[in-house]
Enzyme design. Structure first.
Site, PDB file in Angstrom:
ATOM      1  N   LYS A 196       0.746  -1.316   0.019  1.00  0.00           N
ATOM      2  CA  LYS A 196      -0.032   0.224   0.074  1.00  0.00           C
ATOM      3  C   LYS A 196       0.864   1.386  -0.012  1.00  0.00           C
ATOM      4  CE  LYS A 196      -3.579  -2.780  -0.054  1.00  0.00           C
ATOM      5  NZ  LYS A 196      -4.255  -3.375   1.224  1.00  0.00           N
TER       6      LYS A 196
HETATM    7  C1  LIG Z   1      -5.210  -4.388   1.628  1.00  0.00           C
HETATM    8  C2  LIG Z   1      -6.814  -4.157   1.542  1.00  0.00           C
HETATM    9  C3  LIG Z   1      -7.560  -4.517   2.837  1.00  0.00           C
HETATM   10  C4  LIG Z   1      -7.050  -5.122   3.909  1.00  0.00           C
HETATM   11  O1  LIG Z   1      -5.918  -4.516   4.768  1.00  0.00           O
HETATM   12  P1  LIG Z   1      -4.815  -5.343   5.565  1.00  0.00           P
HETATM   13  O2  LIG Z   1      -4.252  -4.514   6.138  1.00  0.00           O
HETATM   14  O3  LIG Z   1      -4.076  -6.345   4.498  1.00  0.00           O
HETATM   15  O4  LIG Z   1      -5.655  -6.187   6.159  1.00  0.00           O
HETATM   16  C5  LIG Z   1      -8.804  -4.183   2.848  1.00  0.00           C
HETATM   17  N1  LIG Z   1      -9.449  -3.728   1.787  1.00  0.00           N
HETATM   18  C6  LIG Z   1      -8.791  -3.464   0.622  1.00  0.00           C
HETATM   19  C7  LIG Z   1      -9.560  -2.824  -0.888  1.00  0.00           C
HETATM   20  C8  LIG Z   1      -7.447  -3.868   0.608  1.00  0.00           C
HETATM   21  O5  LIG Z   1      -6.883  -3.747  -0.422  1.00  0.00           O
END
Ligand SMILES: *Cc1c(COP(=O)(O)O)cnc(C)c1O
Length: 397
Positions: A196
Site C-alpha cells: 500500500k
Molecule cells: C489491503 C486491503 C484491505 C486489508 O488490509 P490489510 O492491512 O491487508 O488487512 C482491505 N481492503 C482492501 C480494498 C485492500 O486492498
C-alpha cells in the site's frame, strides 16, 4: 528472436522478477524504529498518538484510530457502525475479501452491487436496486485508488439512514472534489500493508469526525475495555477499569507507529512518483487497441495503488491467462485484482450464485495488474512497457 515472448523460448525482457508492489524503506524509517527499540514503550506509547494525530491531519479528519491491520480497521468500523445479525451491508464484488468479511464478522450479510463498466467502481444505481429494510450500511471501495461517487452514495445513505464506511485501502492521498479521502464519510479505513501507499509492516487506521464513533473504535481495539472515568458504570478505586463489550487486541505497536510516522512524511513524494509512472503507462498504452484502461474523472484524483490493463481478448489469439503467463515469463510480476468476492468457495457455500454481478465477472476475466510502486526505476517502467508491447503484438490477431 528479440520479439519472441519468453514463454515461447525467447529471452525475457528482465533477468529478475519485478514485483507488482513493494515498500520503500529509508535510513530515517530505520532510525525511527530503532529509537523506539531503545526507548521505554514498545506498545501503547506516545508514538501511537503522534501517528494518529498526523494521519488525521493529513487526510482532513478530526480523529484517527491506529489498529493492527486494514482488516481490523474494517472490523472495528463495522462494529462501531452497529452492524449486527441480519443486517445487510452493500459493497462491491471487485475488492479484497476483507471489505465483505468484516460484515460476516458481525453476523451481517454482505450484499454485492455490480460495478460500472467505465471506472470499475460500485454503481449507485445498483446500490439503489438492492436496498431493503435490513440495509444498514454501505462499504464503497475506491478501487485502485480512484474515488467512488461519494456525493451520490452519501445521498442514498442519508435518505435511507445508512452508515457509510469508505474502504480507502487503495486511496491514501486521493482527492474527491479537492478534498482528501478520509474526512468525507462517517468512517474511512486505510491499510499499511507493504504494497500500500505507506507501510508499517502490518497496520491500519480508521478516521472519523464523530467523537462517539471514535470512542467506540478505541475501546474495540483494546478488548472493549475503558478506563475513562466518564464512561465507567462504577468506580471501585484507582486500579479500576471495565470491559463493557466484546472487543479485541487490535493494537498497533510503537515500533510500527514510528515507521508510520516517517513513512507518512513521504506520502506525497510516493504519490507523486506513482503518478509519474502511471503517466508513462498511459502514454505508452494509448495506441494499443487491445488494451483499455479505467475511466478517470475530472473532479477527483486517484491514489494509484494499482495500475490495471483490460484486454480486448476478441482482438487477441489467446485469452487473458496466456497473456498473464507470458508477462510472468518476461519476469514482470503481474497480478489480478480481484476475483469477485462472492465467487470464492466460502461465499459460494453461503449461497451466493455465480453470475450475480455480470459486469464484475466480465471485468475479472479481462484484467491484469501491472507493477506500480514508487521505488520502481525508469528501467523497471521501461521493461514493463516493453514486455506488454511485445506480448500483445505477438498475440495480436
Ligand atoms: C489491503 C486491503 C484491505 C486489508 O488490509 P490489510 O492491512 O491487508 O488487512 C482491505 N481492503 C482492501 C480494498 C485492500 O486492498
Amino acid at each position: 528472436m528479440v520479439n519472441t515472448p519468453a514463454i515461447e523460448g525467447g529471452s525475457p525482457v528482465r533477468r529478475e522478477m519485478l514485483p507488482y508492489g513493494q515498500q520503500w524503506i529509508d535510513e530515517d524509517d530505520i532510525k525511527g524504529v530503532v529509537d523506539v527499540l531503545k526507548g521505554d514503550y514498545l506498545t501503547t506509547g506516545p508514538r501511537i498518538n503522534d501517528f494518529e494525530c498526523r494521519f488525521a491531519e493529513y487526510v482532513g479528519a478530526r480523529y484517527a484510530v491506529a489498529v493492527a491491520n486494514g482488516t481490523a480497521a474494517l472490523h472495528a468500523a463495522a462494529f462501531a457502525a452497529g452492524i449486527g445479525p441480519g443486517d445487510e451491508v452493500i459493497t462491491t464484488p471487485i475488492t479484497f475479501a476483507a471489505s465483505a468479511n468484516c460484515v460476516l464478522y458481525m453476523g451481517g450479510k454482505p450484499v454485492f452491487s455490480d460495478i460500472r463498466d467505465s471506472d470499475w467502481n460500485i454503481d449507485q444505481n445498483e446500490i439503489e436496486g438492492q436496498l431493503s429494510s435490513r440495509t444498514k450500511a454501505i462499504i464503497p471501495v475506491h478501487f485502485t485508488g480512484l474515488p467512488v461517487d461519494i456525493d451520490e452514495i452519501q445521498q442514498i445513505a442519508r435518505e435511507h439512514n445508512l452508515v457509510v464506511i469508505e474502504d480507502a485501502a487503495h486511496a491514501l492521498g486521493a482527492t474527491y472534489k479537492g478534498q482528501r479521502i478520509g474526512g468525507l464519510s462517517q468512517m474511512t479505513i486505510f491499510s499499511f500493508h507493504p504494497v500500500k501507499h505507506i507501510t508499517t509492516g502490518e497496520g491500519g487506521m480508521i478516521t472519523t469526525d464523530d467523537k462517539e464513533l471514535y470512542q467506540r473504535l478505541v475501546q474495540f481495539r483494546s478488548h472493549g475495555i475503558t478506563r475513562d472515568r466518564q464512561q465507567l458504570r462504577s468506580d471501585e478505586g484507582p486500579w479500576y477499569y471495565e470491559m463493557q463489550f466484546e472487543g479485541y487486541n487490535y493494537r498497533l505497536t510503537d515500533l510500527q507507529a514510528a515507521l508510520g510516522l516517517s513513512q507518512l512524511a513521504k506520502a506525497d513524494r510516493f504519490l507523486k512518483r506513482r503518478r509519474e509512472i502511471v503517466a508513462r503507462y498511459i502514454e505508452a498504452f494509448k495506441d494499443i487497441p487491445e488494451i483499455s484502461l479505467q475511466v478517470r474523472h475530472n473532479d477527483r484524483e486517484s491514489g494509484w495503488h494499482l495500475f490495471i490493463i483490460r484486454l480486448d481478448t476478441g482482438r487477441l489469439k489467446v485469452g487473458r491467462r496466456r497473456v498473464f503467463e507470458a508477462l510472468r515469463a518476461e519476469n514482470v510480476g503481474v497480478n489480478v485484482h480481484y476475483i469477485p468476492v462472492y465467487l470464492h468457495p466460502y461465499y459460494r457455500d453461503l449461497g451466493y450464485p455465480g453470475g450475480l454481478c455480470p459486469r464484475a465477472e466480465k471485468l475479472y476475466s479481462e484484467i491484469i495488474t501491472l507493477p506500480l510502486f514508487p521505488k520502481m526505476t525508469k528501467q523497471d517502467v521501461d521493461d514493463v512497457i516493453e514486455a506488454v508491447h511485445r506480448v500483445v503484438t505477438h498475440y495480436r490477431r
